[in-house]
Design a protein around this motif. Structure first.
Motif, PDB file in Angstrom:
ATOM      1  N   LEU A 262     -20.865 -10.652  16.038  1.00 18.24           N
ATOM      2  CA  LEU A 262     -19.694 -11.587  17.517  1.00 18.24           C
ATOM      3  C   LEU A 262     -18.276 -11.228  16.915  1.00 18.24           C
ATOM      4  CD1 LEU A 262     -20.964 -14.653  17.817  1.00 18.24           C
ATOM      5  CD2 LEU A 262     -21.695 -12.887  19.261  1.00 18.24           C
ATOM      6  N   ASN A 263     -17.403 -11.066  17.950  1.00 20.67           N
ATOM      7  CA  ASN A 263     -16.115 -10.631  17.984  1.00 20.67           C
ATOM      8  C   ASN A 263     -15.755  -9.554  17.498  1.00 20.67           C
ATOM      9  OD1 ASN A 263     -13.142 -11.412  17.954  1.00 20.67           O
ATOM     10  ND2 ASN A 263     -13.182 -13.134  16.610  1.00 20.67           N
ATOM     11  N   ILE A 264     -15.753  -8.289  18.571  1.00 22.26           N
ATOM     12  CA  ILE A 264     -15.311  -6.520  18.465  1.00 22.26           C
ATOM     13  C   ILE A 264     -13.602  -6.755  18.289  1.00 22.26           C
ATOM     14  CG2 ILE A 264     -15.072  -4.452  18.957  1.00 22.26           C
ATOM     15  CD1 ILE A 264     -18.098  -4.844  19.838  1.00 22.26           C
ATOM     16  N   ALA A 265     -13.780  -7.897  19.546  1.00 21.05           N
ATOM     17  CA  ALA A 265     -11.822  -7.656  19.828  1.00 21.05           C
ATOM     18  C   ALA A 265     -11.246  -8.634  18.866  1.00 21.05           C
ATOM     19  CB  ALA A 265     -11.310  -8.748  20.839  1.00 21.05           C
ATOM     20  N   GLY A 266     -11.360  -9.334  17.392  1.00 19.29           N
ATOM     21  CA  GLY A 266     -10.466  -9.473  16.527  1.00 19.29           C
ATOM     22  C   GLY A 266     -10.508  -8.621  15.292  1.00 19.29           C
ATOM     23  N   ILE A 267     -11.371  -7.228  14.939  1.00 17.50           N
ATOM     24  CA  ILE A 267     -10.975  -6.499  14.243  1.00 17.50           C
ATOM     25  C   ILE A 267      -9.771  -5.868  14.086  1.00 17.50           C
ATOM     26  CG2 ILE A 267     -11.925  -4.618  13.280  1.00 17.50           C
ATOM     27  CD1 ILE A 267     -14.966  -5.545  14.285  1.00 17.50           C
ATOM     28  N   PRO A 268      -8.912  -5.433  15.335  1.00 16.04           N
ATOM     29  CA  PRO A 268      -7.736  -4.961  14.643  1.00 16.04           C
ATOM     30  C   PRO A 268      -6.912  -6.069  14.167  1.00 16.04           C
ATOM     31  CG  PRO A 268      -8.738  -4.224  16.961  1.00 16.04           C
ATOM     32  CD  PRO A 268      -9.706  -5.148  16.719  1.00 16.04           C
ATOM     33  N   GLY A 269      -6.892  -7.050  14.582  1.00 19.00           N
ATOM     34  CA  GLY A 269      -5.583  -7.844  14.637  1.00 19.00           C
ATOM     35  C   GLY A 269      -6.001  -8.646  13.023  1.00 19.00           C
ATOM     36  N   TRP A 270      -6.954  -8.340  12.625  1.00 25.56           N
ATOM     37  CA  TRP A 270      -7.367  -8.771  11.372  1.00 25.56           C
ATOM     38  C   TRP A 270      -6.953  -8.372  10.136  1.00 25.56           C
ATOM     39  CZ3 TRP A 270      -8.758 -14.474  10.080  1.00 25.56           C
ATOM     40  CH2 TRP A 270      -9.334 -14.355   8.177  1.00 25.56           C
ATOM     41  N   TRP A 271      -7.707  -6.433  10.510  1.00 23.73           N
ATOM     42  CA  TRP A 271      -7.406  -5.391   9.969  1.00 23.73           C
ATOM     43  C   TRP A 271      -6.015  -4.685   9.573  1.00 23.73           C
ATOM     44  CZ3 TRP A 271     -10.172  -1.930   7.059  1.00 23.73           C
ATOM     45  CH2 TRP A 271      -9.664  -0.879   6.659  1.00 23.73           C
ATOM     46  N   LEU A 272      -4.510  -5.570  10.708  1.00 21.12           N
ATOM     47  CA  LEU A 272      -4.102  -4.898  10.161  1.00 21.12           C
ATOM     48  C   LEU A 272      -2.998  -5.924   9.817  1.00 21.12           C
ATOM     49  CD1 LEU A 272      -1.612  -2.839  11.526  1.00 21.12           C
ATOM     50  CD2 LEU A 272      -1.136  -5.012  13.274  1.00 21.12           C
ATOM     51  N   ASN A 273      -3.475  -6.784   9.719  1.00 22.66           N
ATOM     52  CA  ASN A 273      -2.463  -8.411   9.316  1.00 22.66           C
ATOM     53  C   ASN A 273      -2.536  -8.429   7.612  1.00 22.66           C
ATOM     54  OD1 ASN A 273      -0.192  -9.662  11.139  1.00 22.66           O
ATOM     55  ND2 ASN A 273      -2.599  -9.629  12.588  1.00 22.66           N
ATOM     56  N   SER A 274      -4.289  -8.692   8.301  1.00 17.21           N
ATOM     57  CA  SER A 274      -5.240  -8.466   6.074  1.00 17.21           C
ATOM     58  C   SER A 274      -4.815  -7.297   5.432  1.00 17.21           C
ATOM     59  CB  SER A 274      -6.274  -9.484   6.669  1.00 17.21           C
ATOM     60  OG  SER A 274      -6.910  -9.741   4.988  1.00 17.21           O
ATOM     61  N   ARG A 275      -5.009  -6.525   5.765  1.00 14.39           N
ATOM     62  CA  ARG A 275      -5.362  -4.650   5.191  1.00 14.39           C
ATOM     63  C   ARG A 275      -4.328  -4.018   5.049  1.00 14.39           C
ATOM     64  NH1 ARG A 275      -9.797  -3.882   3.013  1.00 14.39           N
ATOM     65  NH2 ARG A 275      -9.418  -2.091   1.877  1.00 14.39           N
ATOM     66  N   VAL A 276      -3.406  -3.700   6.431  1.00 15.55           N
ATOM     67  CA  VAL A 276      -2.243  -2.878   6.033  1.00 15.55           C
ATOM     68  C   VAL A 276      -0.903  -4.350   5.830  1.00 15.55           C
ATOM     69  CG1 VAL A 276      -0.888  -1.831   7.344  1.00 15.55           C
ATOM     70  CG2 VAL A 276      -3.116  -1.664   8.301  1.00 15.55           C
ATOM     71  N   LEU A 277       0.028  -4.676   6.402  1.00  8.34           N
ATOM     72  CA  LEU A 277       0.161  -5.221   6.223  1.00  8.34           C
ATOM     73  C   LEU A 277       0.153  -7.062   5.458  1.00  8.34           C
ATOM     74  CD1 LEU A 277       1.680  -6.380  10.479  1.00  8.34           C
ATOM     75  CD2 LEU A 277       2.688  -4.191   8.580  1.00  8.34           C
ATOM     76  N   LYS A 278      -0.569  -7.174   4.517  1.00  5.62           N
ATOM     77  CA  LYS A 278      -0.437  -8.162   3.287  1.00  5.62           C
ATOM     78  C   LYS A 278      -0.284  -9.333   3.547  1.00  5.62           C
ATOM     79  CE  LYS A 278      -2.381  -3.865   1.149  1.00  5.62           C
ATOM     80  NZ  LYS A 278      -3.307  -4.191   0.716  1.00  5.62           N
ATOM     81  N   ARG A 279      -0.716  -9.308   5.407  1.00  2.00           N
ATOM     82  CA  ARG A 279      -0.171 -11.277   5.195  1.00  2.00           C
ATOM     83  C   ARG A 279      -1.215 -12.336   4.709  1.00  2.00           C
ATOM     84  NH1 ARG A 279       2.224  -9.480  11.518  1.00  2.00           N
ATOM     85  NH2 ARG A 279       3.825  -9.018  11.110  1.00  2.00           N
TER      86      ARG A 279
ATOM     87  N   GLN B  18     -15.984  -9.196  14.212  1.00  2.00           N
ATOM     88  CA  GLN B  18     -15.504  -9.657  13.003  1.00  2.00           C
ATOM     89  C   GLN B  18     -16.324 -11.454  11.913  1.00  2.00           C
ATOM     90  OE1 GLN B  18     -11.630 -11.754  14.255  1.00  2.00           O
ATOM     91  NE2 GLN B  18     -11.273 -12.586  12.350  1.00  2.00           N
ATOM     92  N   SER B  19     -16.942 -11.528  13.123  1.00  2.00           N
ATOM     93  CA  SER B  19     -18.212 -12.971  12.681  1.00  2.00           C
ATOM     94  C   SER B  19     -19.643 -11.834  13.266  1.00  2.00           C
ATOM     95  CB  SER B  19     -18.181 -13.902  13.397  1.00  2.00           C
ATOM     96  OG  SER B  19     -16.455 -14.286  13.460  1.00  2.00           O
ATOM     97  N   LEU B  20     -21.152 -13.155  11.518  1.00  2.00           N
ATOM     98  CA  LEU B  20     -21.776 -12.861  12.014  1.00  2.00           C
ATOM     99  C   LEU B  20     -22.774 -13.897  12.508  1.00  2.00           C
ATOM    100  CD1 LEU B  20     -22.918 -10.649   9.258  1.00  2.00           C
ATOM    101  CD2 LEU B  20     -23.796  -9.947  12.044  1.00  2.00           C
TER     102      LEU B  20
END
Length: 150
Positions: free
Chosen positions: A87-104, A139-141
Motif C-alpha cells: 500500500l501507499n506507492i505515493a509515500g515512497i518518494p518523500g520517504w526516500w528523499l528525506n531518509s536516504r538522500v537528505l538524511k533527516r 511504503q507499507s504492507l
C-alpha cells in the motif's frame, strides 16, 4: 505474554509495531498463540528495505519488510495468509528523499501537511491502479492471516 496466559482472542491487530520489536519472530508466534481457531491477525508494517534510513532509525525501526519476508515469517507461525498487499506507492518518494538522500531524522511539517492534503487523491489513484495491476511495491504492507480452525 504472561499477563495474557489463558486468554484467547478472535483478532490481534499490530499496526506499525512489529518493526520496533527486535525479536519479531517470537512476537508473531505469541500473537498466533493468542488466537482462537479461525481467529485473525492483522499486520501493518513498513515496506521496502531499500528505503530504510535515518527516519527509520530515529523512529526505532529494526527493519522494513518485503512481501516474501513477511509471508515467510507469518507462515512460520502456522497461520494462513488471506491477504498480503503493498500500500501507499505515493509515500515512497518523500520517504526516500528525506531518509536516504537528505538524511533527516524527522519529516518536515510542510511536507506532511501537503501529503495529508493530497492523500485522498493518492488513495483513489492507487485503488484504480491496483484494480488492473497489483504493483509489487509500496511504503507499507498489509497482511491478514487466519489461524486454522482445526
Amino acid at each position: 505474554m504472561a499477563q495474557l496466559a489463558g486468554h484467547r482472542l478472535d483478532t490481534v491487530m499490530c499496526l506499525n509495531v512489529l518493526e520496533h520489536i527486535e525479536d519479531h519472530q517470537t512476537a508473531l508466534r505469541h500473537m498466533a498463540e493468542l488466537l482462537t481457531p479461525g481467529g485473525r491477525l492483522l499486520l501493518f508494517v513498513p515496506a521496502g528495505a531499500y528505503m530504510h534510513g535515518t527516519l527509520d532509525s530515529a523512529l526505532g525501526h529494526f527493519r522494513r519488510y518485503d512481501r516474501g519476508q513477511l509471508r515467510s515469517l507469518v507462515s512460520a507461525t502456522g497461520l494462513t495468509i488471506l491477504r498480503l498487499s503493498y500500500l501507499n506507492i505515493a509515500g515512497i518518494p518523500g520517504w526516500w528523499l528525506n531518509s536516504r538522500v537528505l538524511k533527516r531524522d524527522i519529516l518536515p511539517h510542510g511536507q506532511l501537511k501537503l501529503f495529508n492534503l493530497l492523500a485522498p487523491f493518492f488513495i483513489g489513484a492507487e485503488r484504480l491502479l491496483r484494480r488492473v495491476w497489483d504493483v509489487p511495491l509500496g511504503q507499507s504492507l498489509l497482511c491478514i492471516a487466519q489461524k486454522p480452525t482445526q
